[in-house]
Scaffold this motif. Structure first.
Motif, mmCIF file in Angstrom:
data_model
loop_
_atom_site.group_PDB
_atom_site.id
_atom_site.type_symbol
_atom_site.label_atom_id
_atom_site.label_comp_id
_atom_site.label_asym_id
_atom_site.label_seq_id
_atom_site.Cartn_x
_atom_site.Cartn_y
_atom_site.Cartn_z
ATOM 1 N N UNK A 14 0.862 -1.304 -0.110
ATOM 2 C CA UNK A 14 0.009 -0.203 -0.144
ATOM 3 C C UNK A 14 0.887 1.059 -0.014
ATOM 4 N N UNK A 15 0.915 2.173 -0.989
ATOM 5 C CA UNK A 15 1.211 3.391 -1.140
ATOM 6 C C UNK A 15 0.340 4.437 -1.037
ATOM 7 N N UNK A 16 -0.164 5.194 -0.527
ATOM 8 C CA UNK A 16 -0.933 6.206 -0.349
ATOM 9 C C UNK A 16 -2.392 5.528 -0.646
ATOM 10 N N UNK A 17 -2.911 5.736 -1.768
ATOM 11 C CA UNK A 17 -4.487 5.075 -1.775
ATOM 12 C C UNK A 17 -3.970 4.282 -3.245
ATOM 13 N N UNK A 18 -3.116 3.483 -3.482
ATOM 14 C CA UNK A 18 -2.641 2.790 -4.322
ATOM 15 C C UNK A 18 -2.250 1.296 -3.907
ATOM 16 N N UNK A 19 -2.822 0.300 -4.384
ATOM 17 C CA UNK A 19 -2.467 -0.981 -3.997
ATOM 18 C C UNK A 19 -1.757 -1.685 -5.146
ATOM 19 N N UNK A 20 -0.449 -2.301 -4.790
ATOM 20 C CA UNK A 20 0.277 -2.896 -5.774
ATOM 21 C C UNK A 20 0.168 -4.362 -5.704
ATOM 22 N N UNK A 21 0.149 -5.116 -6.566
ATOM 23 C CA UNK A 21 -0.006 -6.602 -6.556
ATOM 24 C C UNK A 21 0.247 -7.302 -7.903
ATOM 25 N N UNK A 22 0.370 -8.531 -7.931
ATOM 26 C CA UNK A 22 0.178 -9.271 -9.218
ATOM 27 C C UNK A 22 -1.160 -9.595 -9.801
ATOM 28 N N UNK A 23 -1.248 -9.521 -11.009
ATOM 29 C CA UNK A 23 -2.679 -9.715 -11.630
ATOM 30 C C UNK A 23 -3.082 -11.239 -11.083
ATOM 31 N N UNK A 24 -2.009 -12.415 -11.525
ATOM 32 C CA UNK A 24 -2.573 -13.801 -11.001
ATOM 33 C C UNK A 24 -3.105 -13.775 -9.663
ATOM 34 N N UNK A 25 -2.418 -12.868 -8.610
ATOM 35 C CA UNK A 25 -2.806 -12.926 -7.207
ATOM 36 C C UNK A 25 -4.423 -12.419 -7.134
ATOM 37 N N UNK A 26 -4.557 -11.177 -7.732
ATOM 38 C CA UNK A 26 -5.857 -10.471 -7.462
ATOM 39 C C UNK A 26 -6.898 -11.404 -8.253
ATOM 40 N N UNK A 27 -6.830 -11.805 -9.542
ATOM 41 C CA UNK A 27 -7.795 -12.563 -10.019
ATOM 42 C C UNK A 27 -8.084 -13.982 -9.278
ATOM 43 N N UNK A 28 -6.922 -14.756 -9.130
ATOM 44 C CA UNK A 28 -7.245 -15.772 -8.086
ATOM 45 C C UNK A 28 -7.929 -15.943 -6.799
ATOM 46 N N UNK A 29 -7.668 -14.404 -6.334
ATOM 47 C CA UNK A 29 -8.191 -14.104 -4.965
ATOM 48 C C UNK A 29 -9.642 -14.062 -4.993
ATOM 49 N N UNK A 30 -10.002 -13.274 -6.309
ATOM 50 C CA UNK A 30 -11.529 -13.058 -6.524
ATOM 51 C C UNK A 30 -11.957 -14.453 -6.701
ATOM 52 N N UNK A 31 -11.622 -15.258 -7.885
ATOM 53 C CA UNK A 31 -12.044 -16.535 -8.225
ATOM 54 C C UNK A 31 -12.232 -17.574 -6.919
ATOM 55 N N UNK A 32 -11.057 -17.398 -5.977
ATOM 56 C CA UNK A 32 -11.330 -18.370 -4.830
ATOM 57 C C UNK A 32 -12.346 -18.049 -3.946
ATOM 58 N N UNK A 33 -12.672 -16.718 -3.748
ATOM 59 C CA UNK A 33 -13.565 -16.406 -2.682
ATOM 60 C C UNK A 33 -15.161 -15.981 -3.229
ATOM 61 N N UNK A 34 -15.160 -16.609 -4.629
ATOM 62 C CA UNK A 34 -16.701 -16.125 -5.477
ATOM 63 C C UNK A 34 -16.791 -17.641 -6.132
#
Length: 169
Positions: A14-34
């Motif tokens: 977290x840098x200010x109001x920006x969150x930096x992460x990998x696309x794979x991690x974000x997409x799989x987090x969404x898929x995992x929890x839905x």
């Protein structure tokens, strides 16, 4: 410090109001929890499948409470019970209608291996017609066993490369 390639979760910086992460991690987090299950309740295991929706077991804690009875709106088929040869083409047809990425849970001894039915009418495991990701043992398995299978499926989804599945039909 270099980022670890074994890191699988949503660990953004977290840098200010920006969150930096990998696309794979974000997409799989969404898929995992839905995960939206398509219940294929074919026998007594379906009663245990219904039980995971009540407050005592609460499948909603894992983001899978949205049971869809339309294959085009679901991504996880839960085959619960005995699959007969007469029903097998319909199970395969519903699986084929699901959008990718899609997963399958074989719930119970009958769905996993034909169970106690060694007859000409019973399919000896649903994995003969659809690819199975997680097997749940028991006759019938307890709702806790299905929740454990869901957790194992979520762990598998976290490890998959997300870009591979973006254009799967």
């Amino acid at each position: 410090m270099a980022a670890s390639h074994t890191e699988l979760g949503f660990n953004g910086k977290v840098e200010g109001e920006v969150i930096v992460s990998r696309a794979d991690a974000v997409i799989n987090w969404i898929r995992t929890n839905s995960v939206w299950p398509m219940p294929m309740g074919l026998a007594c295991c379906a009663i245990e499948l219904m039980a995971v929706g009540n407050g005592r077991f609460d499948i909603a804690r894992f983001g899978a409470e949205v049971m869809r009875f339309s294959p085009r709106q679901s991504d996880c088929m839960i085959v619960a019970g005995t699959v007969t040869y007469k029903m097998a083409p319909q199970v395969r047809r519903i699986y084929d209608q699901m959008m990718g990425p899609k997963w399958v849970i074989a719930m119970g001894a009958c769905a996993s291996s034909g169970g106690m039915y060694r007859s000409y009418a019973t399919l000896q495991g649903v994995d003969r017609i659809v690819p199975v990701d997680v097997y749940v043992s028991g006759c019938p398995p307890r709702p806790e066993a299905l929740l454990d299978a869901l957790i194992k499926l979520q762990e598998k989804i976290k490890r998959e490369p997300a870009a591979k599945n973006l254009f799967v039909a």
